[in-house]
Design a protein around this motif. Structure first.
Motif, PDB file in Angstrom:
ATOM      1  N   GLU A 189      -5.507 -14.275 -36.250  1.00 16.21           N
ATOM      2  CA  GLU A 189      -6.610 -14.447 -35.306  1.00 16.21           C
ATOM      3  C   GLU A 189      -6.218 -13.947 -33.917  1.00 16.21           C
ATOM      4  O   GLU A 189      -7.026 -13.321 -33.211  1.00 16.21           O
ATOM      5  CB  GLU A 189      -6.999 -15.927 -35.251  1.00 16.21           C
ATOM      6  N   GLN A 192      -6.437 -10.112 -33.694  1.00 15.41           N
ATOM      7  CA  GLN A 192      -7.802  -9.602 -33.591  1.00 15.41           C
ATOM      8  C   GLN A 192      -8.386  -9.834 -32.206  1.00 15.41           C
ATOM      9  O   GLN A 192      -9.081  -8.977 -31.656  1.00 15.41           O
ATOM     10  CB  GLN A 192      -8.681 -10.266 -34.653  1.00 15.41           C
ATOM     11  N   ASP A 196      -9.784  -6.980 -29.683  1.00 15.43           N
ATOM     12  CA  ASP A 196     -11.154  -7.027 -29.156  1.00 15.43           C
ATOM     13  C   ASP A 196     -11.155  -6.990 -27.630  1.00 15.43           C
ATOM     14  O   ASP A 196     -11.963  -6.292 -27.009  1.00 15.43           O
ATOM     15  CB  ASP A 196     -11.850  -8.298 -29.648  1.00 15.43           C
ATOM     16  N   ALA A 222      -4.637  -5.655 -36.845  1.00 15.01           N
ATOM     17  CA  ALA A 222      -6.055  -5.860 -36.568  1.00 15.01           C
ATOM     18  C   ALA A 222      -6.670  -4.498 -36.284  1.00 15.01           C
ATOM     19  O   ALA A 222      -6.009  -3.606 -35.749  1.00 15.01           O
ATOM     20  CB  ALA A 222      -6.246  -6.796 -35.371  1.00 15.01           C
ATOM     21  N   ARG A 224     -10.713  -2.412 -35.441  1.00 14.15           N
ATOM     22  CA  ARG A 224     -12.158  -2.304 -35.365  1.00 14.15           C
ATOM     23  C   ARG A 224     -12.469  -0.841 -35.603  1.00 14.15           C
ATOM     24  O   ARG A 224     -12.111   0.020 -34.800  1.00 14.15           O
ATOM     25  CB  ARG A 224     -12.703  -2.759 -34.019  1.00 14.15           C
TER      26      ARG A 224
END
Length: 569
Positions: A189, A192, A196, A222, A224
């Motif tokens: 977590e 990520q 972000d 992580a 995106r």
């Protein structure tokens, strides 16, 4: 090491002792009584039964109207405060380091009431010089444009020419990162969230966070977006030189425009920054975009670099917290294993008519591989067993527990010692890995007649110290258990006379080293025993412990220390 339960007393805030034992265990004990005794004996408030360098009653801490003092109780190896030996009574100060045997302690006073040193007094706002005071706020700093902070009584306003000296967007991003990263989160977590924050702070379209693994490779943690094809030149520049890169238009960059990874994905702008702590690079953050609608600036690169540094340190903190939690659980499990193992060893010597018995065991780690046992046969005789599993720590402790279970069963029929040892050898051969073995000495003593029958499986020859001063080694035997099954064992016999001392010991006793690396040796052990003829077996055991502690000068033992003393009445 184990120390006694905490002391009881008044409920007010107490001074404390932060205790560290040789196995690395740490604990903090409140000093709630006015007198706290420390030593090896169970009746002490703080007791460490496995530390042979401590005296049974070593020192006492006492509280009076002026605070705490420490007083040595005539211990063999002394009490030291801040490396100075305590003579008489010494007043303790916060932060003092107390060393006794292999145990280190730090004395701390309870925190005082700091508000007693701060005084607030009423004042009229007008008394604050207006021309020297500026009022600001976090909201004002982060507001768009160049709006000046509010002013109030006694405060001057910013002039229209006083512009902010920083980018409020960057500050907002850093503040948000601080809030998000301050919370304890699982690593997946956390990865990520860091990514972000990075993408949003520089207005990128997509990105990936990678960490350097033990083999030197990069592992995506992580992302995106998808199908990332990062130039090896970018990767090597960021990781090798610890430099952050901003490429405004990769198609025009002389180095990158020919890279397949750039051309195939139509990447226009990219940024790559190292996840760098103070001393090393633990990974990188890569972000890119395919358009030039909002082109990143050098300030964006600086912001991403700072974010990556904050994030790297946060990642390392979380990793360290996980390691510490794992170590705490392992230490707790080891302490539980040590408690179980202590329960496998004799709590005290049995009462057997005609012979005095005493035993001692101290592991060099939390758990160990030495084993000793007294096994009364029910007909007045007693079997004595001392074994040493090769190696140290938990593997040796597991084999020791296995050995004990087998001996407990086989010793029910102890009259044929060679057969008993051969069966034990075959059974241990199934349990021992290829690099492990067990040395073992097994004997049966008849106190009424003094007849001693014994069989030795590769163990140190026990010592028989005659009352008249002669010393005999009980030699003979076979190979260690589990090493060469099928060779067989022999039985030998001797006579123990009234007043004679029989001492079984593990090699940790004779191999105990002083600070110069010299071993205690069998010769010194014999000298100690010769000086103890005519004293009870329990006293002999205690004096041997003291001699070993004095020889090692407080250094932690490098091997388990185990021995049995038997004296025929």
């Amino acid at each position: 090491m184990a120390c006694g339960e905490g002391v009881e007393g008044q409920a007010s805030v107490a001074s404390t002792l932060a205790i560290r034992t040789p196995d690395g265990a740490r604990r903090t004990v409140p000093l709630e009584k006015s007198r706290v005794a420390v030593g090896r004996a169970r009746e002490n408030d703080l007791w460490f039964p496995d530390d042979t360098s401590l005296s049974r009653h070593h020192l006492v801490l006492e509280r009076d109207e002026n605070g705490w003092t420490v007083r040595d109780l005539g211990s063999k190896n002394g009490t030291f405060v801040n490396d100075q030996r305590v003579e008489g009574r010494l007043r303790l100060r916060p932060g003092d380091r107390i060393a006794v045997g292999h145990v280190a302690m730090r004395f701390d006073e309870p925190p005082g009431d700091s508000s007693a040193n701060v005084t607030f007094y009423p004042d009229a706002p007008a008394e604050i010089p207006g021309h020297e005071t500026v009022v600001s706020s976090l909201e004002g700093l982060l507001s768009p444009g160049d709006r000046t902070p509010s002013t109030g009584p006694g405060a001057s306003a910013r002039t229209s020419g006083e512009r902010k000296s920083f980018d409020s967007t960057a500050v907002s991003a850093l503040l948000r990162a601080g809030r998000e990263l301050a919370l304890r989160r699982p690593l997946p977590e956390l990865f990520q969230i860091i990514l972000d924050l990075s993408i949003e702070s520089v207005r990128a379209e997509r990105g990936v966070l990678l960490t350097v693994e033990r083999d030197g490779g990069l592992e995506p943690r992580a992302m995106r977006g998808e199908d990332f094809r990062i130039s090896a030149a970018v990767r090597d520049r960021v990781l090798g030189s610890r430099q952050s890169l901003l490429v405004h238009d990769a198609r025009l960059d002389e180095v990158l425009r020919g890279r397949v990874s750039i051309n195939e994905q139509n990447v226009r702008t990219l940024m790559a920054v190292p996840l760098q702590t103070n001393d090393r690079v633990i990974g990188l953050i890569y972000v890119d975009t395919r358009g030039l609608v909002s082109a990143p600036t050098p300030n964006d690169l600086d912001l991403l670099t700072v974010l990556a540094n904050v994030a790297a340190n946060r990642i390392e903190q979380e990793r360290l917290a996980l390691v510490e939690e794992k170590e705490r659980i392992q230490a707790q499990e080891l302490e539980q294993a040590a408690e179980i193992q202590r329960g496998l060893l004799p709590r005290s010597a049995p009462d057997v008519a005609g012979v005095e018995l005493s035993g001692h065991n101290a592991q060099c780690r939390t758990v160990g591989g030495d084993y000793y046992e007294f096994l009364p046969t029910g007909d007045g005789r007693v079997a004595l067993v001392l074994a040493d599993v090769s190696g140290k720590g938990l593997p040796a402790a597991l084999l020791m527990a296995d050995l004990r279970a087998k001996i407990q069963v086989l010793a029910e029929e102890p009259d044929d010692l060679p057969r008993l040892m051969a069966r034990l050898d075959r059974l241990m051969e199934r349990s021992c890995p290829a690099n492990r073995f067990v040395t073992c000495f097994f004997c049966i003593l008849d106190p009424a007649t003094g007849r001693l029958r014994y069989s030795n499986a590769g163990h140190n020859p026990p010592l028989l110290v005659r009352e008249g001063g002669a010393v005999e080694e009980l030699r003979g035997g076979g190979a260690p258990l589990g090493m060469l099954p099928g060779l067989g064992y022999e039985e030998r016999e001797c006579r123990v006379l009234p007043g004679d001392l029989l001492v079984l010991y593990s090699d940790g006793v004779t191999e105990c080293e002083n600070p110069g690396g010299e071993e205690f040796g069998a010769g010194r052990l014999v000298e100690v025993l010769l000086g103890l003829r005519g004293v009870p077996a329990a006293v002999v055991a205690d004096r041997v412990c003291c001699a070993l502690a004095e020889w090692s000068s407080g250094a932690p033992p490098t091997d388990d220390l185990t021995f049995i003393v038997a004296k025929r009445s």
